[in-house]
Scaffold this active site. Structure first.
Site, PDB file in Angstrom:
ATOM      1  CD  GLU A 268      -2.956  -1.103   0.181  1.00 15.81           C
ATOM      2  OE1 GLU A 268      -3.057  -0.107  -0.558  1.00 15.81           O
ATOM      3  OE2 GLU A 268      -3.637  -2.134   0.023  1.00 15.81           O
TER       4      GLU A 268
ATOM      5  CG  ASN B   7      -0.596   5.400  -0.968  1.00 16.30           C
ATOM      6  OD1 ASN B   7      -1.430   5.139  -1.817  1.00 16.30           O
ATOM      7  ND2 ASN B   7      -0.866   5.429   0.324  1.00 16.30           N
TER       8      ASN B   7
ATOM      9  NE  ARG C  45      -4.871   3.530  -6.460  1.00 12.70           N
ATOM     10  CZ  ARG C  45      -4.293   2.344  -6.517  1.00 12.70           C
ATOM     11  NH1 ARG C  45      -4.245   1.677  -7.638  1.00 12.70           N
ATOM     12  NH2 ARG C  45      -3.791   1.802  -5.435  1.00 12.70           N
TER      13      ARG C  45
END
Lengths: 146, 117
Positions: free
Chosen positions: A46, A50, A105
């Protein structure tokens, strides 16, 4: 025991799998449960995603840095980029919030990090990149300490 | 482990069998292939079989939600089956089961959509 590991790699999506597998391999010496290992792989994925998508806008330039520390039955994972950064960290942490809805997303990245780790700290400023510091205590080590 | 996807069609149901690790990188290729299947064939419902999927993060959720919206637009239903405990937890965290039905395996999933095996 104090032990540490540092990674630096290009902000390319091909490296997402490399990043989570490398951190999991380093953490394996703590004898984590399968659940703990999956949680760690997921949060690394994650935060690195990002950095690649939001920090560097998927342009393939720039580096992602991972600093990993093992001490006192816990792991600390710091994931940093030198990308665009952001003004409003609180907004980014809201479940389902995404700054890029056109990319499909889910907006669940930070929610997953907060659920799978014991501590999550985000620091960011426009033009100065973003750092996510996460900490997790291993269950087995907790029992050994008691 | 790298990601791969296999598509199959049973009557008006698109079967999507995923294997390996679904992250931001692999979700891009999945999205392209999946959209193509949905648009080029006479499809109403989708069954996602995750039996061979070993890893998923929020990028995978994003792609599934994107296809869910398309399926919903044509009045269809989305069903997921053979999910691992780790991926199931991710789905629960994101509230995915409020919109996507969970079935034990592919056979039950197809039966629930009126497809006889």
């Amino acid at each position: 025991m104090n032990n540490e590991m540092h990674l630096k790699f290009s902000a390319r999506s091909e490296n997402e799998s490399f990043a989570r597998v490398s951190v999991a391999a380093f953490v394996a010496q703590m004898d984590p449960t399968m659940d703990e290992l999956t949680e760690i792989k997921t949060v690394v994925s994650e935060a690195v995603t990002n950095a690649i998508i939001h920090g560097y806008g998927e342009n393939g330039d720039g580096m992602v840095y991972i600093d990993c520390y093992l001490h006192d039955g816990a792991v600390e994972i710091d994931i940093r980029d030198e990308g665009v950064g952001m003004e409003n960290v609180e907004q980014a942490r809201q479940p389902l919030y995404t700054s890029k809805p056109e990319l499909e997303r889910s907006g669940m990245g930070f929610t997953i990090m907060e659920n799978f780790m014991d501590e999550v700290e985000v620091s960011s400023a426009p033009g100065h990149g973003t750092t996510v510091k996460m900490k997790k205590f291993f269950k087995k080590s907790e029992t050994l300490c008691n | 482990m790298s990601f791969s996807v296999e598509f199959d069609k049973k009557q008006n149901v698109l079967l999507v069998r995923m294997s390996g690790e679904l992250d931001h990188h692999s979700s891009e290729q999945l999205k392209t292939k999946w959209k193509e299947q949905l648009h080029n064939q006479d499809i109403k419902h989708v069954v996602i079989n995750l039996e061979m999927l070993s890893f998923m993060d929020s990028s995978g959720l994003g792609v599934i939600l994107g296809r869910y919206k398309e399926v919903k637009q044509i009045g269809g239903e989305m069903v997921v089956c053979s999910i691992s405990p780790a991926v199931q937890r991710l789905f629960e965290l994101a509230g995915m089961f409020k919109i996507i039905r969970l079935e034990e395996n592919e056979k039950y999933a197809l039966m629930s959509l009126g497809v006889a095996s």
